[in-house]
Design an enzyme around this catalytic site. Structure first.
Site, PDB file in Angstrom:
ATOM      1  N   GLY A  12       0.821  -1.210   0.000  1.00  0.00           N
ATOM      2  CA  GLY A  12       0.000   0.000   0.000  1.00  0.00           C
ATOM      3  C   GLY A  12       0.854   1.259   0.000  1.00  0.00           C
ATOM      4  N   ASP A  32      -5.142   2.984   7.139  1.00  0.00           N
ATOM      5  CA  ASP A  32      -4.759   1.695   7.750  1.00  0.00           C
ATOM      6  C   ASP A  32      -5.482   1.569   9.082  1.00  0.00           C
ATOM      7  OD1 ASP A  32      -2.183  -0.337   7.101  1.00  0.00           O
ATOM      8  OD2 ASP A  32      -2.932  -0.426   9.167  1.00  0.00           O
ATOM      9  N   ASN A  95      -8.225 -12.662   4.994  1.00  0.00           N
ATOM     10  CA  ASN A  95      -8.308 -11.552   4.044  1.00  0.00           C
ATOM     11  C   ASN A  95      -9.723 -11.335   3.502  1.00  0.00           C
ATOM     12  OD1 ASN A  95      -5.681 -11.105   4.543  1.00  0.00           O
ATOM     13  ND2 ASN A  95      -4.897 -11.695   2.543  1.00  0.00           N
ATOM     14  N   ASN A 120      -4.487 -10.840  -1.424  1.00  0.00           N
ATOM     15  CA  ASN A 120      -4.503 -12.247  -1.881  1.00  0.00           C
ATOM     16  C   ASN A 120      -5.426 -13.121  -1.033  1.00  0.00           C
ATOM     17  OD1 ASN A 120      -2.817 -12.643  -4.162  1.00  0.00           O
ATOM     18  ND2 ASN A 120      -1.038 -12.160  -2.912  1.00  0.00           N
ATOM     19  N   ARG A 151       6.979  -9.287 -14.443  1.00  0.00           N
ATOM     20  CA  ARG A 151       8.002 -10.274 -14.033  1.00  0.00           C
ATOM     21  C   ARG A 151       8.399 -11.155 -15.214  1.00  0.00           C
ATOM     22  NH1 ARG A 151       5.324 -11.672  -8.121  1.00  0.00           N
ATOM     23  NH2 ARG A 151       6.508 -10.086  -6.974  1.00  0.00           N
ATOM     24  N   HIS A 175      -3.868 -15.616 -10.541  1.00  0.00           N
ATOM     25  CA  HIS A 175      -2.647 -15.041  -9.963  1.00  0.00           C
ATOM     26  C   HIS A 175      -2.132 -15.980  -8.869  1.00  0.00           C
ATOM     27  CE1 HIS A 175       0.260 -12.234  -8.463  1.00  0.00           C
ATOM     28  NE2 HIS A 175      -0.345 -12.120  -7.294  1.00  0.00           N
TER      29      HIS A 175
HETATM   30  P1  NAI Z   1       1.553  -5.691   5.008  1.00  0.00           P
HETATM   31  O1  NAI Z   1       1.345  -6.578   6.178  1.00  0.00           O
HETATM   32  O2  NAI Z   1       2.864  -4.985   4.859  1.00  0.00           O
HETATM   33  O3  NAI Z   1       0.406  -4.576   4.963  1.00  0.00           O
HETATM   34  C1  NAI Z   1      -0.940  -4.877   5.158  1.00  0.00           C
HETATM   35  C2  NAI Z   1      -1.542  -3.705   5.903  1.00  0.00           C
HETATM   36  O4  NAI Z   1      -2.956  -3.880   5.951  1.00  0.00           O
HETATM   37  C3  NAI Z   1      -1.056  -3.579   7.351  1.00  0.00           C
HETATM   38  O5  NAI Z   1      -0.463  -2.309   7.553  1.00  0.00           O
HETATM   39  C4  NAI Z   1      -2.325  -3.766   8.178  1.00  0.00           C
HETATM   40  O6  NAI Z   1      -2.346  -2.967   9.365  1.00  0.00           O
HETATM   41  C5  NAI Z   1      -3.379  -3.323   7.174  1.00  0.00           C
HETATM   42  N1  NAI Z   1      -4.724  -3.817   7.508  1.00  0.00           N
HETATM   43  C6  NAI Z   1      -5.102  -5.030   7.969  1.00  0.00           C
HETATM   44  N2  NAI Z   1      -6.430  -5.070   8.148  1.00  0.00           N
HETATM   45  C7  NAI Z   1      -6.916  -3.868   7.766  1.00  0.00           C
HETATM   46  C8  NAI Z   1      -8.206  -3.295   7.702  1.00  0.00           C
HETATM   47  N3  NAI Z   1      -9.287  -3.987   8.051  1.00  0.00           N
HETATM   48  N4  NAI Z   1      -8.318  -2.018   7.266  1.00  0.00           N
HETATM   49  C9  NAI Z   1      -7.248  -1.302   6.893  1.00  0.00           C
HETATM   50  N5  NAI Z   1      -5.992  -1.790   6.928  1.00  0.00           N
HETATM   51  C10 NAI Z   1      -5.829  -3.051   7.364  1.00  0.00           C
HETATM   52  O7  NAI Z   1       1.255  -6.571   3.696  1.00  0.00           O
HETATM   53  P2  NAI Z   1       1.687  -6.249   2.180  1.00  0.00           P
HETATM   54  O8  NAI Z   1       3.000  -6.870   1.899  1.00  0.00           O
HETATM   55  O9  NAI Z   1       1.484  -4.805   1.935  1.00  0.00           O
HETATM   56  O10 NAI Z   1       0.605  -7.114   1.368  1.00  0.00           O
HETATM   57  C11 NAI Z   1      -0.755  -6.727   1.381  1.00  0.00           C
HETATM   58  C12 NAI Z   1      -1.618  -7.737   0.636  1.00  0.00           C
HETATM   59  O11 NAI Z   1      -1.303  -7.677  -0.762  1.00  0.00           O
HETATM   60  C13 NAI Z   1      -1.405  -9.193   1.030  1.00  0.00           C
HETATM   61  O12 NAI Z   1      -2.637  -9.883   1.017  1.00  0.00           O
HETATM   62  C14 NAI Z   1      -0.494  -9.721  -0.051  1.00  0.00           C
HETATM   63  O13 NAI Z   1      -0.564 -11.119  -0.177  1.00  0.00           O
HETATM   64  C15 NAI Z   1      -1.046  -8.996  -1.242  1.00  0.00           C
HETATM   65  N6  NAI Z   1      -0.165  -8.895  -2.396  1.00  0.00           N
HETATM   66  C16 NAI Z   1      -0.766  -9.028  -3.638  1.00  0.00           C
HETATM   67  C17 NAI Z   1      -0.039  -8.896  -4.786  1.00  0.00           C
HETATM   68  C18 NAI Z   1      -0.728  -8.996  -6.098  1.00  0.00           C
HETATM   69  O14 NAI Z   1      -0.064  -9.014  -7.141  1.00  0.00           O
HETATM   70  N7  NAI Z   1      -2.046  -9.056  -6.152  1.00  0.00           N
HETATM   71  C19 NAI Z   1       1.415  -8.647  -4.740  1.00  0.00           C
HETATM   72  C20 NAI Z   1       1.942  -8.492  -3.407  1.00  0.00           C
HETATM   73  C21 NAI Z   1       1.156  -8.623  -2.278  1.00  0.00           C
END
Ligand code: NAI
Length: 308
Positions: A12, A32, A95, A120, A151, A175
């Site tokens: 994000g 957040d 999620n 995801n 990629r 994905h």
């Molecule tokens: P992260 O753990 O660094 O960040 C997630 C954030 O979401 C945290 O700061 C958390 O406090 C916040 N959060 C959790 N519940 C929440 C809510 N109800 N309301 C608002 N914020 C909330 O994780 P990261 O690395 O940023 O990944 C985020 C998601 O994106 C994961 O599910 C990951 O698997 C997915 N992802 C998807 C990709 C894609 O190509 N579609 C690529 C990379 C990651």
């Protein structure tokens, strides 16, 4: 123009950073659930304005959806990321709850919003967002294929020692490490097919490395990647905001296209200020069609976890 990014974690914050540098919106709201987290990240980014020269304003908020009101686009990145050895699918239960409530809150304050889902397992989360929101299908878009295609281009450029910017290459399908389909036989280097420069073994190697691209980074870094995911999400948002009509692979709702229906899965689409505007048909070989069908079956099985 206001853009909201939900989740100020790795992906994000990187998405917001890419958006602010692109200078495409007056206001970006980073939200957040973690107290003070988005505020801190947003302030850090605002303090780069004098160094980078952008005019966009970025504001961080803790779960305050009123602040997102009137957003044209939102990117949902909230949720758990993968840990080494985990699949994207293992994130489903947690999620799903997060994505559903975030979507409802966003729509309450911005009824005309276009939503890009990153969390995801992305195809299933996008399907869930569509079903839960009742929004027109064109306003819910899943980001995954844009990243996988970048990629894929990286792997081809590495093998050919060519600029990734000279390549046309896309990944379709789900994905997931085993569901994505890098279309190596369609890839071109300018207008020359890349398979004319590669042996069968080299093609297989590029395809395999692309498919485990995310898992390779998760093993190296200890959590999932953020630079390319954030850049991919921001590029898609820019195409919406600037009505660019760019082609991306995105997870969209199919109603018979590519032989599938009632599913969100990655296919090439045109992205503009309507969201995803139209699906671009491709002539797939029998082998590619079979892979797409198997990919859709796997995504559908994942959707069934939520809906049975
Ligand atoms: P992260 O753990 O660094 O960040 C997630 C954030 O979401 C945290 O700061 C958390 O406090 C916040 N959060 C959790 N519940 C929440 C809510 N109800 N309301 C608002 N914020 C909330 O994780 P990261 O690395 O940023 O990944 C985020 C998601 O994106 C994961 O599910 C990951 O698997 C997915 N992802 C998807 C990709 C894609 O190509 N579609 C690529 C990379 C990651």
């Amino acid at each position: 123009m206001k853009i909201t990014v939900v989740g100020a974690g790795a992906v994000g914050a990187t998405t917001a950073d890419n958006l602010v540098r692109r200078n495409i919106a007056e206001e970006i709201v980073l939200l957040d659930i973690k107290e003070g987290f988005a505020e801190g990240k947003a302030q850090d980014m605002m303090q780069t304005a004098a160094l980078l020269g952008f005019e966009s304003h970025i504001k961080g908020v803790t779960n305050d959806y009123q602040a997102t009101s009137g957003s044209s686009v939102a990117v949902i990145t909230s949720g758990l990321p993968r840990k080494p050895g985990m699949t994207r699918e293992e994130l489903i239960g947690t999620n799903a709850g997060i994505v559903k409530s975030v979507v409802e809150n966003l729509i309450k304050h911005s009824p005309d919003i276009i939503i890009l889902i990153v969390s995801n397992p992305m195809d299933t989360m996008t399907y869930l967002a569509l079903k839960a929101s009742g929004l027109p299908k064109n306003r819910i878009i899943g980001m995954g294929g844009a990243l996988d295609s970048a990629r894929f281009k990286y792997q081809i450029s590495d093998k050919l020692n060519a600029s990734a910017n000279d390549l046309n290459a896309i990944v379709i399908g789900g994905h997931g490490d085993t569901t994505m389909i890098p279309l190596i036989k369609h890839a071109t280097w300018n207008s020359v097919k890349v398979d004319s420069f590669l042996t069968e073994e080299e093609e297989d190697e590029i395809v395999k490395k692309t498919m485990v691209g995310g898992a390779t980074l998760t093993a190296l870094i200890g959590t999932s990647a953020w630079y390319a995911p954030g850049a991919a999400a921001a590029a898609m948002v820019e195409s919406i905001v600037k009505n660019q009509n760019k082609l991306f692979t995105a997870s969209v709702f199919l109603e018979g296209e590519y032989g599938q229906e009632d599913i969100n899965i990655g296919v090439p689409v045109i992205i503009n200020n309507k969201g995803w505007d139209r699906i671009v048909p491709m002539e797939l070989s029998d082998k590619e069609q079979a892979l797409f069908k198997a990919s859709a079956d796997a995504v559908r099985k994942m959707n069934d976890v939520l809906y049975t």
